[in-house]
Scaffold this active site. Structure first.
Site: not given
Ligand code: RNT
Ligand code: ZN
Length: 413
Positions: A182, A221, A223, A254, A257, A281, A289, A291, A321
């Protein structure tokens, strides 16, 4: 009534619908979760003390954060005591173990040797992530798609070394290691050219993936946006999906994302027809996003349903994640892992063949009746039994253990 008695009753109920409960438990056992090491220390790592950057952010200042490798490992071992079955650990490059002053473009398997030893001792397999953020050479907001050739080459070398390390993990631990890329690259404001950075990223990837590694699963990955990269990200979903399909690589989706109304669960079947592997993720976006700790909600259930109903588990890596520093970090990990397992179990406890058949017969009334009734069957009693059988705390009991662990850290961190 004991956990076992309740389990036996629930089991009978599922069996009356034609569900093989023991098989479901066995499948759950064989479905490891790739646990994100970075939940333990707010994505700090041990490389340098750079502030977190790259459009991701951790909020909260709950005490007892892991400050070094020893503490982080101790915390992960505690997590493993509170969840059933064996799992994987997803490491970031900045979690290397060395006292040498080396560049991120000089990392080698030897810098992760102690992790492999730790993984062997704890029955854990390892995945890897190159770290292209929190570094002076990512401060312009561009790495592999930077128009500065030196910056680009530095990061190309870093990702190449990362794949080498991932291959070493796979070889040593006898299980292919996911190397997930990523990058934070993107513009805060509207770009004039949307193509130029993507051309550069494509060239960088072409160099990175020239070498083939037998023990690595390479994933890309995407986004939609990041903080400070609201208007454009080079590594968009379309970019990586087409790149992966064309070059025999895989993508990582993810859950945070995509546009808020987009369902990651609906993408899995489509992509599975064109790539060998899927990486997830699992995360929880709240408005953006953000998390957050994975919750047992519809988004999660839809993902595990898609994987189980269409038999995609064998080709999917389920990684977590999120990073929450506002609550006990061990609890954050354990809640997310247990929720993911519960959602998986709930999906595995469906009478799959019957439902496929009902759908083929186009009996949509019956389909809806089944799907809705299945939602309230007592899958939690089966999960409790799994915990009991595997010497893991049942239900709320894990909270006591986390509280006791926290007390044991008082004055030490
Ligand atoms: C960031 C991505 C990525 C990170 C990690 C820490 O938006 O989701 O995967 O969260 O690599
Ligand atoms: Zn991620």
């Amino acid at each position: 009534m004991s956990v076992i008695t309740r389990y036996n009753q629930a089991k009978q109920l599922y069996e009356s619908l034609g569900v093989d409960v023991e098989k479901a438990i066995e499948t759950l056992k064989n479905t490891p979760i790739s646990i994100q090491c970075w939940q333990g220390d707010d994505v700090q790592g041990f490389y340098n003390k750079q502030a977190l950057s790259g459009g991701i952010s951790v909020t909260g200042n709950y005490p007892f954060k892991a400050n070094n490798i020893k503490e982080l490992r101790q915390d992960i071992e505690e997590v493993l005591k509170l969840v059933p079955f064996d799992h994987r650990l997803s490491l970031h490059a900045i979690y290397l173990d060395t006292k040498d002053k080396i560049g991120l473009d000089e990392i080698e398997p030897i810098h992760f040797e102690s992790w492999v030893q730790w993984a062997k001792n704890n029955n854990v397999k390892l995945d890897f992530n190159p770290t292209l953020f929190s570094h002076p050479l990512s401060s312009t907001g561009f790495t592999l798609s930077s128009n500065d050739e030196d910056i680009r080459n530095f990061w190309i070398r870093h990702v190449k070394q990362s794949r080498k390390i991932s291959n070493y993990f796979g070889e040593e631990l006898n299980s292919r290691s996911v190397c997930n890329l990523w990058i934070p690259d993107g513009y805060k404001d509207t770009p004039y050219s949307r193509l130029n950075p993507r051309k550069l990223l494509k060239e960088s990837l072409d160099q990175i993936y020239k070498t083939k590694y037998p023990n690595v699963i390479d994933t890309l990955e995407s986004k939609l946006f990041g903080i400070g990269a609201e208007s454009y990200t080079t590594g968009s979903h379309e970019f990586y999906l087409t790149y992966a399909v064309k070059n025999n690589l895989s993508v990582c989706l993810d859950a945070g994302h995509f546009h808020p109304t987009e369902q990651v669960s609906d993408k899995l079947s489509s992509i599975s027809l064109f790539t060998d592997h899927l990486m997830l993720h699992v995360s929880r976006p709240v408005r953006w996003d953000s998390d957050h700790v994975v919750s047992f909600n519809d988004d999660l259930q839809n993902i595990t349903d898609a994987l189980v109903r269409d038999e995609l588990l064998n080709k999917t890596s389920i990684g977590l994640d999120y990073f929450d520093a506002s609550i006990n970090r061990i609890a954050a990990w354990v809640i997310g892992i247990r929720n993911t397992q519960k959602a998986l179990l709930k999906s595995l406890l469906e009478p799959k063949e019957l439902l496929h058949q009902i759908e083929q017969e186009q009996n949509y009334t019956k389909r809806l009746v089944y799907i809705e009734e299945l939602k309230s069957l007592p899958f939690g009693l089966i999960y409790d039994y799994i915990c009991l059988k595997n010497n893991k705390p049942v239900g709320l009991d894990y909270l006591k253990e986390i509280e006791a662990y926290e007390v044991s850290l008082k004055g030490k961190r």
